[in-house]
Design a protein around this motif. Structure first.
Motif, PDB file in Angstrom:
ATOM      1  N   CYS A  92       0.826  -1.213   0.000  1.00  0.00           N
ATOM      2  CA  CYS A  92       0.000   0.000   0.000  1.00  0.00           C
ATOM      3  C   CYS A  92       0.855   1.256   0.000  1.00  0.00           C
ATOM      4  O   CYS A  92       0.424   2.325  -0.421  1.00  0.00           O
ATOM      5  CB  CYS A  92      -0.965  -0.015   1.178  1.00  0.00           C
ATOM      6  N   ARG A  93       2.091   1.135   0.533  1.00  0.00           N
ATOM      7  CA  ARG A  93       3.065   2.229   0.560  1.00  0.00           C
ATOM      8  C   ARG A  93       2.646   3.401   1.438  1.00  0.00           C
ATOM      9  O   ARG A  93       3.248   4.470   1.368  1.00  0.00           O
ATOM     10  CB  ARG A  93       3.389   2.709  -0.865  1.00  0.00           C
ATOM     11  N   GLU A 112       7.582  -3.091   4.573  1.00  0.00           N
ATOM     12  CA  GLU A 112       6.525  -3.426   3.619  1.00  0.00           C
ATOM     13  C   GLU A 112       6.060  -4.870   3.739  1.00  0.00           C
ATOM     14  O   GLU A 112       4.927  -5.181   3.371  1.00  0.00           O
ATOM     15  CB  GLU A 112       7.009  -3.167   2.188  1.00  0.00           C
ATOM     16  N   GLN A 113       6.926  -5.737   4.268  1.00  0.00           N
ATOM     17  CA  GLN A 113       6.531  -7.145   4.421  1.00  0.00           C
ATOM     18  C   GLN A 113       5.400  -7.310   5.423  1.00  0.00           C
ATOM     19  O   GLN A 113       4.708  -8.331   5.431  1.00  0.00           O
ATOM     20  CB  GLN A 113       7.738  -8.007   4.804  1.00  0.00           C
ATOM     21  N   ILE A 164      -2.369  -3.597   4.789  1.00  0.00           N
ATOM     22  CA  ILE A 164      -3.345  -3.949   3.757  1.00  0.00           C
ATOM     23  C   ILE A 164      -2.984  -5.302   3.150  1.00  0.00           C
ATOM     24  O   ILE A 164      -3.836  -6.061   2.703  1.00  0.00           O
ATOM     25  CB  ILE A 164      -3.383  -2.868   2.653  1.00  0.00           C
ATOM     26  N   GLY A 165      -1.716  -5.635   3.189  1.00  0.00           N
ATOM     27  CA  GLY A 165      -1.205  -6.860   2.586  1.00  0.00           C
ATOM     28  C   GLY A 165      -0.332  -6.535   1.401  1.00  0.00           C
ATOM     29  O   GLY A 165      -0.773  -5.862   0.467  1.00  0.00           O
ATOM     30  N   PHE A 166       0.942  -6.979   1.437  1.00  0.00           N
ATOM     31  CA  PHE A 166       1.813  -6.705   0.297  1.00  0.00           C
ATOM     32  C   PHE A 166       1.411  -7.547  -0.903  1.00  0.00           C
ATOM     33  O   PHE A 166       0.715  -8.571  -0.771  1.00  0.00           O
ATOM     34  CB  PHE A 166       3.290  -6.929   0.663  1.00  0.00           C
ATOM     35  N   THR A 167       1.820  -7.114  -2.077  1.00  0.00           N
ATOM     36  CA  THR A 167       1.573  -7.865  -3.303  1.00  0.00           C
ATOM     37  C   THR A 167       2.753  -8.795  -3.544  1.00  0.00           C
ATOM     38  O   THR A 167       3.884  -8.341  -3.744  1.00  0.00           O
ATOM     39  CB  THR A 167       1.409  -6.924  -4.511  1.00  0.00           C
TER      40      THR A 167
END
Length: 347
Positions: A94-95, A105-106, A110-113
């Motif tokens: 989501c950044r 970010e891991q 929201i959940g990383f891609t």
């Protein structure tokens, strides 16, 4: 859309097979890599066989990617065509949440891609990974790789390397610490190399006596066969940290009892069944059990730079893409030292 080709799983039981598909066009913030090498992670096998559930077929696995930059978007300023670069386990997040803002970010709220088997933002297709000829990723999730290294041996650092580096940094492991590593595989052999380089006294805990020579050649100072009751008793209450990489069902009680007071065992593997653990084992030594995922992008870059500076590389067996199904079977038997890497020129 840009044509691409790779190998994919089409269901949980059939072998991986060639697959033609499309990737999105290169946007203003995107970097396109021609993939040179892709490591084979045990997570790939779990995913294609839907052992963790949620497989979105066809699945193109692979998240240990080293490639050459062949195109960049108009607003990209960190990468130029011709440079060597890498992609690990994430291609977006989501950044903006608190974790992303802290460079974690891991743990995106929201959940990383994921690099593969995740919904592709803005598209109706899943993300496709590194068992392919090219990949397109946002600049923020692409990593710089020094070209003067053995790039096949760099590839597994993008998952196995950062998965073991991150907890070592989080718990500030270094000189004066006694650390044990459980499981001498793709993750375990990197944990040994990294922890030893940071100054820790490293012991490998194994059920297999025949792994002792390998463990010591990788940098371990000691080796304990966990089936030897006397040897196990001699190391009770002795370790500051245990890095547990095992994905099979194990007794956490036995390993936790090897921790000294206030020691921490860090879990990196995800067993299919809940492990056994008695609360008293923790309570009577004020011991802790923790978990750790991969690292954030900044930490992954730090790890790559650290490994380049200290000449730390994964031990690999390079294979052609059409040997991937055989590699999976060998991986299940532990018949690899210590990571398969696909030479994507064979595609």
């Amino acid at each position: 859309m840009i044509p691409a080709k790779g190998y994919a799983a089409f269901d949980p039981v059939q072998p991986l097979a060639p697959y033609d598909f499309e990737r999105r066009d290169v946007g203003p913030h995107d970097v396109m890599l021609e993939i040179l090498f892709c490591g084979v992670c045990h997570s790939d096998l779990h995913t294609v066989r839907s052992e963790w559930g949620g497989a979105m077929y066809p699945v193109v696995p692979g998240h240990e990617i080293v490639g050459r930059v062949v195109k960049v978007g108009d607003l990209v300023n960190k990468f130029e065509v011709g440079e060597t670069a890498g992609v690990g386990c994430m291609v977006d997040s989501c950044r903006s949440c608190s974790s992303c803002s802290e460079g974690l970010e891991q743990y995106c709220e929201i959940g990383f891609t994921g690099t593969y088997n995740s919904p592709e933002p803005g598209l109706d297709t899943p993300t496709y990974g590194g068992y392919s000829n090219r990949i397109i990723v946002r600049e923020e999730f692409v990593l710089k790789i020094r070209e003067d290294q053995d790039l096949a041996r760099v590839a597994p650092l993008l998952c196995a390397g950062i998965t073991t580096y991150s907890p070592l940094r989080q718990w500030k492991v270094g000189t004066g610490h006694k650390l044990a590593v459980v499981g001498l595989g793709g993750l375990g052999h990197m944990a040994v190399k990294l922890a030893a380089s940071m100054g820790a006294e490293v012991t490998v805990l194994s059920t297999s006596p025949d792994k002792e020579a390998d463990a010591k050649s990788l940098g371990a100072h000691k080796f304990v066969v966990t089936k030897d009751a006397k040897a196990l008793e001699e190391v009770r209450n002795s370790f500051d940290f245990i890095i547990n990489t095992v994905s099979a069902k194990v007794s956490l009680d036995m390993y936790a009892s090897l921790l000294r007071r206030d020691g921490t065992m860090i879990l990196l593997g995800v067993p299919p069944e809940a492990p056994e653990l008695h609360a008293a084992t923790l309570i009577f030594g004020r011991r802790r059990i923790a978990g750790s995922l991969i690292g954030g992008i900044a930490e992954t870059q730090e790890m790559l730079d650290y490994c380049a500076e200290h000449d730390i590389l994964s031990d690999v067996e390079v294979i052609p893409i059409d040997s991937i199904n055989e590699a999976y079977e060998r991986m299940l038997k532990g018949d690899v030292k210590y990571r398969f890497v696909i030479d994507m020129s064979s595609l």
